[in-house]
Motif scaffolding. Sequence first.
Motif, PDB file in Angstrom:
ATOM      1  N   GLY A 218       0.786  -1.225   0.000  1.00 59.03           N
ATOM      2  CA  GLY A 218       0.000   0.000   0.000  1.00 59.03           C
ATOM      3  C   GLY A 218       0.814   1.268   0.000  1.00 59.03           C
ATOM      4  N   ALA A 219       2.111   1.170   0.247  1.00 62.90           N
ATOM      5  CA  ALA A 219       2.971   2.355   0.170  1.00 62.90           C
ATOM      6  C   ALA A 219       3.025   2.840  -1.280  1.00 62.90           C
ATOM      7  CB  ALA A 219       4.368   2.021   0.682  1.00 62.90           C
ATOM      8  N   THR A 220       3.341   4.104  -1.459  1.00 66.26           N
ATOM      9  CA  THR A 220       3.398   4.655  -2.812  1.00 66.26           C
ATOM     10  C   THR A 220       4.761   5.285  -3.077  1.00 66.26           C
ATOM     11  OG1 THR A 220       2.479   6.796  -2.118  1.00 66.26           O
ATOM     12  CG2 THR A 220       0.921   5.099  -2.897  1.00 66.26           C
ATOM     13  N   VAL A 221       5.103   5.316  -4.350  1.00 67.94           N
ATOM     14  CA  VAL A 221       6.338   5.951  -4.797  1.00 67.94           C
ATOM     15  C   VAL A 221       5.991   6.912  -5.919  1.00 67.94           C
ATOM     16  CG1 VAL A 221       8.639   5.620  -5.757  1.00 67.94           C
ATOM     17  CG2 VAL A 221       7.675   3.887  -4.239  1.00 67.94           C
ATOM     18  N   LYS A 222       6.450   8.143  -5.804  1.00 66.81           N
ATOM     19  CA  LYS A 222       6.248   9.118  -6.872  1.00 66.81           C
ATOM     20  C   LYS A 222       7.521   9.212  -7.691  1.00 66.81           C
ATOM     21  CE  LYS A 222       4.891  13.901  -7.828  1.00 66.81           C
ATOM     22  NZ  LYS A 222       4.519  15.211  -7.222  1.00 66.81           N
ATOM     23  N   LEU A 223       7.418   8.909  -8.989  1.00 66.10           N
ATOM     24  CA  LEU A 223       8.567   8.964  -9.888  1.00 66.10           C
ATOM     25  C   LEU A 223       8.575  10.301 -10.613  1.00 66.10           C
ATOM     26  CD1 LEU A 223      10.979   7.393 -11.139  1.00 66.10           C
ATOM     27  CD2 LEU A 223       9.392   6.685 -12.958  1.00 66.10           C
ATOM     28  N   VAL A 224       9.699  11.014 -10.529  1.00 65.97           N
ATOM     29  CA  VAL A 224       9.833  12.321 -11.169  1.00 65.97           C
ATOM     30  C   VAL A 224      11.108  12.316 -12.010  1.00 65.97           C
ATOM     31  CG1 VAL A 224       8.574  13.531  -9.353  1.00 65.97           C
ATOM     32  CG2 VAL A 224      11.059  13.257  -9.162  1.00 65.97           C
ATOM     33  N   ARG A 225      11.260  13.366 -12.815  1.00 64.63           N
ATOM     34  CA  ARG A 225      12.460  13.497 -13.637  1.00 64.63           C
ATOM     35  C   ARG A 225      12.801  14.970 -13.793  1.00 64.63           C
ATOM     36  NH1 ARG A 225      13.356  10.988 -19.757  1.00 64.63           N
ATOM     37  NH2 ARG A 225      15.664  10.979 -19.707  1.00 64.63           N
ATOM     38  N   HIS A 226      14.078  15.304 -13.603  1.00 71.73           N
ATOM     39  CA  HIS A 226      14.516  16.698 -13.713  1.00 71.73           C
ATOM     40  C   HIS A 226      15.888  16.729 -14.375  1.00 71.73           C
ATOM     41  CE1 HIS A 226      14.861  20.933 -12.757  1.00 71.73           C
ATOM     42  NE2 HIS A 226      16.028  20.715 -12.166  1.00 71.73           N
TER      43      HIS A 226
END
Length: 286
Positions: A218-226
């Motif tokens: 149930g944990a979440t991971v937010k994937l970003v890119r910069h």
Amino acid sequence: MRTALRTTLATLALVGTTAACVVSAGAAASAATPVAPSAGSACVAVKTIPSVFGGMTVRLVNSAHSGASAKLLNDRGGVVATVDQSRPTDLADGLKITGVLGARPVFGQRSEGGPTPWRSTAFPALSADCTLSGKLVRTLRLDSRTTVQTFKVSVGHYQARLFRDGRLVRFLDAHGRSGAALYGTRTLVLNPDGTTVTWTGSETAPAPRLGRYKLANGATVKLVRHNGVYGAQLTTGHGTFPVAWAKGRPVVLQDDVTLVVLNADGTLSGHILGRSVQKAPVYLGA
């Protein structure tokens, strides 16, 4: 404010070997804290030198993940001959590498055989966190084709090498924070106390969609890119961790039961401690 994490000892039986992972509050915090990547974070150094054969050059590559290699190139950049960990000596083409998997490999070349002396050139050096410097303390077989060697540098500092079919394929350094490696479907995490956790088959494809992913617990991971660099932010029952950036090498995000590895190519691999069945992160949306 994040709730203080309890210390958990998880012993996992994986593919015929046992890997223990100790996750403390300090380790979880340091694993999630962003680090400014260094220029040598990919653990590869390259330089080109003249060949003893006129009009040709030699491209020297020193990689913590695959050892030293040298390519003899013609005047058009075409590869004439190669020496590496699979074949460190090529007498016919006058090439050799001494210490191909060592900390200070040396390239040798000559234009003739027999008593002709070798001309030696040191490979470009790697940074300290990319150079094997510890003492071998353990060798584990992860499956029929994969083994991992663990080295102790000092208290709180361990290194590891992952071998596939006898070839070095990955190098890990865990100094105050966990290190990780992804190879094929295999994920390996090395902790600063020398313990390891490894699993297979619970990762996304490379270069996945940006946005939020749900883990098996149930944990979440937010994937970003910069600026071309992938980052990940883990949210669990303990709160939301800072973004960790993967420039050149994987980074580890974790709390007491959740492990997430972000590779430099954007691949996310998740593992829930204590669960026999693992699942790849599931995309939820932007």
